[in-house]
Design a protein around this motif. Sequence first.
Motif, PDB file in Angstrom:
ATOM      1  N   ILE A   4       0.837  -1.207   0.000  1.00 55.13           N
ATOM      2  CA  ILE A   4       0.000   0.000   0.000  1.00 55.13           C
ATOM      3  C   ILE A   4       0.871   1.256   0.000  1.00 55.13           C
ATOM      4  O   ILE A   4       0.595   2.219  -0.718  1.00 55.13           O
ATOM      5  N   LEU A   5       1.945   1.244   0.787  1.00 60.34           N
ATOM      6  CA  LEU A   5       2.859   2.385   0.843  1.00 60.34           C
ATOM      7  C   LEU A   5       3.506   2.638  -0.517  1.00 60.34           C
ATOM      8  O   LEU A   5       3.548   3.783  -0.998  1.00 60.34           O
ATOM      9  N   ILE A   6       3.999   1.573  -1.151  1.00 64.31           N
ATOM     10  CA  ILE A   6       4.664   1.714  -2.452  1.00 64.31           C
ATOM     11  C   ILE A   6       3.660   2.148  -3.522  1.00 64.31           C
ATOM     12  O   ILE A   6       3.973   2.994  -4.374  1.00 64.31           O
ATOM     13  N   THR A   7       2.451   1.589  -3.475  1.00 62.17           N
ATOM     14  CA  THR A   7       1.406   2.020  -4.406  1.00 62.17           C
ATOM     15  C   THR A   7       1.114   3.501  -4.218  1.00 62.17           C
ATOM     16  O   THR A   7       0.898   4.231  -5.197  1.00 62.17           O
ATOM     17  N   ASN A  11      -9.805  -2.681   2.386  1.00 60.89           N
ATOM     18  CA  ASN A  11     -10.510  -2.647   3.665  1.00 60.89           C
ATOM     19  C   ASN A  11     -10.800  -4.050   4.182  1.00 60.89           C
ATOM     20  O   ASN A  11     -10.684  -4.326   5.380  1.00 60.89           O
ATOM     21  N   THR A  12     -11.183  -4.948   3.269  1.00 66.14           N
ATOM     22  CA  THR A  12     -11.470  -6.326   3.662  1.00 66.14           C
ATOM     23  C   THR A  12     -10.239  -6.983   4.276  1.00 66.14           C
ATOM     24  O   THR A  12     -10.304  -7.615   5.342  1.00 66.14           O
ATOM     25  N   ASN A  34      -4.836   3.636   5.933  1.00 67.32           N
ATOM     26  CA  ASN A  34      -5.048   4.917   5.269  1.00 67.32           C
ATOM     27  C   ASN A  34      -3.830   5.828   5.422  1.00 67.32           C
ATOM     28  O   ASN A  34      -3.441   6.541   4.488  1.00 67.32           O
ATOM     29  N   ALA A  35      -3.211   5.792   6.600  1.00 69.89           N
ATOM     30  CA  ALA A  35      -2.017   6.607   6.837  1.00 69.89           C
ATOM     31  C   ALA A  35      -0.875   6.183   5.923  1.00 69.89           C
ATOM     32  O   ALA A  35      -0.161   7.030   5.365  1.00 69.89           O
ATOM     33  N   ALA A  36      -0.678   4.867   5.754  1.00 70.99           N
ATOM     34  CA  ALA A  36       0.385   4.370   4.878  1.00 70.99           C
ATOM     35  C   ALA A  36       0.166   4.847   3.444  1.00 70.99           C
ATOM     36  O   ALA A  36       1.106   5.276   2.762  1.00 70.99           O
TER      37      ALA A  36
END
Length: 405
Positions: free
Chosen positions: A27-30, A129-130, A149-151
């Motif tokens: 998620i961070l890299i995305t 989210n899942t 969400n923060a990441a």
Amino acid sequence: MKKLSAMFQFRDVFMENSRFKTFLLSILITGISYGLYKGMLDNFLAEIVGMGEMDRGITEFFRELPGILLIFILAAFCMLSAETLYKAGAIIMLVGMGMHAVLPATKVLATLAICMYSLGEHIQIGMKNTLTLKYAKPGYGGAALGSQNAASQIGTLVGYLVIVAVFAMFTKNQPYTAFFYIAAVLAGISAVCSMRIKGRSETDSTKRRFYFSKKYTKYYMLEMFYGARKQVFITFGPYVLILFYGANAATVSLLFAISAIVCFFMSPVIGRIIDKLGYKTVMVADTLILVVVCFFYGFAHYLFPTNIAFIVCCINYVLDAVISLSSMASNVYVQDLADNADEVKATISTGVSINHVITIFIALFGGWIWQTLGIELLFIISAMLGLCNSAYAATIKIKKKQAVS
């Protein structure tokens, strides 16, 4: 600061035997990849592809189209797990970003690449989210979603700031293609990370179906008004700064970064205001403020010298982003009407779909209005939609006492 540090104490929030580290890394890299992409996309379309006002509206129509089709796509592939769909979304996003890097910069091919990336992005939204809730410890679902969400926000902000730093050094021959390649490489790394995620979680069924009830009629209408007025700023706000005021990619990306930072800190403040004053008051007031924002965005060039008008529009762009946070009030309204949590999720999911249906047509006709009648009328219409939203929200009958003493 204590709340902020607690947000990143992942071991207290996520289960030890889960793949949450790999998941959050993807998620961070995305987020970084998306920040690079979003930070330069509008300027790329205007300066390299040569898209005008109408072209930008058409492109946005196709970008939003996957959001409408998503409910049917997830229904068609309901046999697949959340993990599989998350991976599929990552691969599709990689393909879309790669298309930007390797294909000629024509209007048709650029639109096709945007649509492809958007499809992967929309597929991942619900799955994130899942999976987050699956990896969360019991009783820490909210904290886990906040960490996720923060990441994503941190990654996106890093991407914006990189564009600001690099593109500010290039007054000519700005490196759009090079950064599309970099964004594609990052999307590829994120896809590889996602492949390491194991398991077969069930997807959220409320993301795959519509839910209509007479008691939510006003909510559906409010989502229509909100989607319409929101799309004007999302699609045409940056484009006004680029085409009308000549803003470069570094400036636009800096504006995105400032908006992200301001919204990060203002989101909990807006949430407390909703709890204190009630969702009805917030829904009425926010769109009245929007009228002022739209007025200055559409008419600043008549009232001020060009350089001052540009600054006024930038301030109003950030202010609109903050105002948009008040859309949380409509979710509280749904919660007030709902009989159970599943009904809340299904209704909000339906509202998002309704929102998307309206936005694609606003994007399409907004470009035509700007091109033929001018930006002044475009933002007058946005202000009128805001007034309609306020007038409609004023008719809401509050079922429960909301004020927090």
